[in-house]
Motif scaffolding. Structure first.
Motif, PDB file in Angstrom:
ATOM      1  N   PHE A 192       0.824  -1.209   0.000  1.00  0.00           N
ATOM      2  CA  PHE A 192       0.000   0.000   0.000  1.00  0.00           C
ATOM      3  C   PHE A 192       0.862   1.265   0.000  1.00  0.00           C
ATOM      4  CE2 PHE A 192      -3.486  -2.687   2.049  1.00  0.00           C
ATOM      5  CZ  PHE A 192      -4.094  -2.907   0.822  1.00  0.00           C
ATOM      6  N   GLU A 193       2.017   1.229   0.679  1.00  0.00           N
ATOM      7  CA  GLU A 193       2.918   2.392   0.629  1.00  0.00           C
ATOM      8  C   GLU A 193       3.430   2.613  -0.791  1.00  0.00           C
ATOM      9  OE1 GLU A 193       5.987   1.755   3.497  1.00  0.00           O
ATOM     10  OE2 GLU A 193       4.597   1.888   5.187  1.00  0.00           O
ATOM     11  N   ALA A 194       3.828   1.524  -1.450  1.00  0.00           N
ATOM     12  CA  ALA A 194       4.331   1.649  -2.824  1.00  0.00           C
ATOM     13  C   ALA A 194       3.214   2.087  -3.778  1.00  0.00           C
ATOM     14  CB  ALA A 194       4.929   0.319  -3.282  1.00  0.00           C
ATOM     15  N   TRP A 195       2.017   1.562  -3.566  1.00  0.00           N
ATOM     16  CA  TRP A 195       0.876   1.938  -4.415  1.00  0.00           C
ATOM     17  C   TRP A 195       0.552   3.419  -4.251  1.00  0.00           C
ATOM     18  CZ3 TRP A 195      -2.001  -0.963  -7.907  1.00  0.00           C
ATOM     19  CH2 TRP A 195      -3.144  -0.346  -8.400  1.00  0.00           C
ATOM     20  N   LYS A 209       3.142   5.552  -5.978  1.00  0.00           N
ATOM     21  CA  LYS A 209       3.084   5.514  -7.430  1.00  0.00           C
ATOM     22  C   LYS A 209       1.774   6.081  -7.980  1.00  0.00           C
ATOM     23  CE  LYS A 209       3.965   2.553 -11.296  1.00  0.00           C
ATOM     24  NZ  LYS A 209       4.854   1.539 -11.759  1.00  0.00           N
ATOM     25  N   LEU A 210       0.665   5.763  -7.320  1.00  0.00           N
ATOM     26  CA  LEU A 210      -0.657   6.184  -7.791  1.00  0.00           C
ATOM     27  C   LEU A 210      -1.445   6.801  -6.633  1.00  0.00           C
ATOM     28  CD1 LEU A 210      -1.292   2.827  -9.599  1.00  0.00           C
ATOM     29  CD2 LEU A 210      -0.860   4.963 -10.763  1.00  0.00           C
ATOM     30  N   PRO A 211      -1.220   8.077  -6.313  1.00  0.00           N
ATOM     31  CA  PRO A 211      -1.931   8.693  -5.184  1.00  0.00           C
ATOM     32  C   PRO A 211      -3.449   8.678  -5.391  1.00  0.00           C
ATOM     33  CG  PRO A 211      -0.189  10.131  -5.995  1.00  0.00           C
ATOM     34  CD  PRO A 211      -0.309   8.999  -6.960  1.00  0.00           C
ATOM     35  N   GLU A 212      -4.154   8.436  -4.302  1.00  0.00           N
ATOM     36  CA  GLU A 212      -5.620   8.300  -4.381  1.00  0.00           C
ATOM     37  C   GLU A 212      -6.298   9.634  -4.714  1.00  0.00           C
ATOM     38  OE1 GLU A 212      -8.969   5.967  -4.449  1.00  0.00           O
ATOM     39  OE2 GLU A 212      -6.894   5.358  -4.268  1.00  0.00           O
ATOM     40  N   VAL A 227      -7.013  10.114  -8.277  1.00  0.00           N
ATOM     41  CA  VAL A 227      -8.105   9.298  -8.808  1.00  0.00           C
ATOM     42  C   VAL A 227      -9.454   9.922  -8.468  1.00  0.00           C
ATOM     43  CG1 VAL A 227      -9.202   7.020  -8.693  1.00  0.00           C
ATOM     44  CG2 VAL A 227      -6.713   7.205  -8.657  1.00  0.00           C
ATOM     45  N   VAL A 228      -9.581  10.394  -7.209  1.00  0.00           N
ATOM     46  CA  VAL A 228     -10.858  10.949  -6.754  1.00  0.00           C
ATOM     47  C   VAL A 228     -11.085  12.343  -7.327  1.00  0.00           C
ATOM     48  CG1 VAL A 228     -12.189  11.622  -4.720  1.00  0.00           C
ATOM     49  CG2 VAL A 228     -10.774   9.576  -4.647  1.00  0.00           C
ATOM     50  N   PHE A 229     -10.086  13.213  -7.196  1.00  0.00           N
ATOM     51  CA  PHE A 229     -10.190  14.590  -7.698  1.00  0.00           C
ATOM     52  C   PHE A 229      -9.178  14.772  -8.828  1.00  0.00           C
ATOM     53  CE2 PHE A 229     -11.269  14.899  -3.113  1.00  0.00           C
ATOM     54  CZ  PHE A 229     -12.590  15.245  -3.255  1.00  0.00           C
ATOM     55  N   LYS A 230      -9.613  14.492 -10.047  1.00  0.00           N
ATOM     56  CA  LYS A 230      -8.704  14.540 -11.191  1.00  0.00           C
ATOM     57  C   LYS A 230      -8.321  15.959 -11.574  1.00  0.00           C
ATOM     58  CE  LYS A 230     -10.356  10.221 -12.854  1.00  0.00           C
ATOM     59  NZ  LYS A 230     -10.735   9.318 -13.814  1.00  0.00           N
ATOM     60  N   ASP A 231      -9.150  16.935 -11.226  1.00  0.00           N
ATOM     61  CA  ASP A 231      -8.886  18.315 -11.625  1.00  0.00           C
ATOM     62  C   ASP A 231      -8.009  19.064 -10.616  1.00  0.00           C
ATOM     63  OD1 ASP A 231     -10.940  18.067  -9.814  1.00  0.00           O
ATOM     64  OD2 ASP A 231     -11.950  19.893 -10.477  1.00  0.00           O
ATOM     65  N   ILE A 232      -7.779  18.514  -9.425  1.00  0.00           N
ATOM     66  CA  ILE A 232      -6.961  19.183  -8.407  1.00  0.00           C
ATOM     67  C   ILE A 232      -5.528  18.660  -8.502  1.00  0.00           C
ATOM     68  CG2 ILE A 232      -6.618  19.545  -5.926  1.00  0.00           C
ATOM     69  CD1 ILE A 232      -9.622  19.215  -5.560  1.00  0.00           C
ATOM     70  N   PRO A 233      -4.536  19.558  -8.649  1.00  0.00           N
ATOM     71  CA  PRO A 233      -3.143  19.105  -8.724  1.00  0.00           C
ATOM     72  C   PRO A 233      -2.645  18.568  -7.377  1.00  0.00           C
ATOM     73  CG  PRO A 233      -3.316  21.488  -9.128  1.00  0.00           C
ATOM     74  CD  PRO A 233      -4.681  20.980  -8.872  1.00  0.00           C
ATOM     75  N   LEU A 234      -1.545  17.814  -7.420  1.00  0.00           N
ATOM     76  CA  LEU A 234      -1.001  17.190  -6.208  1.00  0.00           C
ATOM     77  C   LEU A 234      -0.449  18.197  -5.205  1.00  0.00           C
ATOM     78  CD1 LEU A 234       0.854  14.062  -7.582  1.00  0.00           C
ATOM     79  CD2 LEU A 234      -1.116  14.104  -6.075  1.00  0.00           C
ATOM     80  N   ALA A 258     -12.443   6.726   0.104  1.00  0.00           N
ATOM     81  CA  ALA A 258     -12.148   6.090  -1.181  1.00  0.00           C
ATOM     82  C   ALA A 258     -10.910   5.203  -1.078  1.00  0.00           C
ATOM     83  CB  ALA A 258     -11.946   7.153  -2.253  1.00  0.00           C
ATOM     84  N   TRP A 259      -9.904   5.628  -0.318  1.00  0.00           N
ATOM     85  CA  TRP A 259      -8.681   4.853  -0.157  1.00  0.00           C
ATOM     86  C   TRP A 259      -8.967   3.555   0.600  1.00  0.00           C
ATOM     87  CZ3 TRP A 259      -4.559   3.318  -2.117  1.00  0.00           C
ATOM     88  CH2 TRP A 259      -3.496   2.804  -1.399  1.00  0.00           C
TER      89      TRP A 259
END
Length: 142
Positions: A39-42, A45-48, A51-58, A73-74
């Motif tokens: 789960f740490e590696a996931w 690599k692919l922050p949740e 996935v949930v908010f595609k329009d908000i940058p990291l 969601a996580w």
């Protein structure tokens, strides 16, 4: 009609990188170390939140409500990932072989227990439930 695939090919390839570690944990019957590292590696690599908010940058901080939505969601996504890995990797030929090794070890141990208790050689091979009942329900002789 075939069901919709929830995971992309890239995600499935990432899951397969944990195949050997999953089999080792399956043999030991302790999955906790594998799930933590997976789960740490996931998440790295692919922050949740992507996935949930595609329009908000990291680099933008989420509000409390958005964080609550992401955490729910996580939790659901973790459950889906665990089911996917157990279904795909656990039922592979190597996974079945690991289960067979564990069952063979238990059977060998039970046979050794039965040989120590009896002085003469038995005339027939006992069934597993007969071995269990002999080891746990033998009458104590005075």
């Amino acid at each position: 009609m075939a069901p919709h695939i929830k995971f992309s090919a890239k995600e499935i390839d990432f899951m397969k990188t944990f195949h050997d570690q999953f089999l080792n944990c399956k043999a030991e019957r302790n999955y906790e170390p594998m799930w933590n590292s997976f789960f740490e590696a996931w998440a790295a690599k692919l922050p949740e939140c992507t996935v949930v908010f595609k329009d908000i940058p990291l680099n933008v901080d989420l509000t409390k409500e958005q964080s609550a939505v992401v955490s729910k969601a996580w939790a659901l996504h973790q459950q889906c990932l665990m089911e996917k890995i157990c279904n795909d990797l656990g039922r592979s030929k190597a996974g079945r072989h690991t289960n067979g090794k564990h069952a063979a070890t238990v059977n060998k141990m039970m046979k050794n227990i039965m040989k120590k208790d009896s002085t003469e050689k038995s005339t027939c091979v006992l069934k597993p439930w007969e071995m269990y009942s002999k080891t746990h329900y033998m009458k104590v002789k005075p």
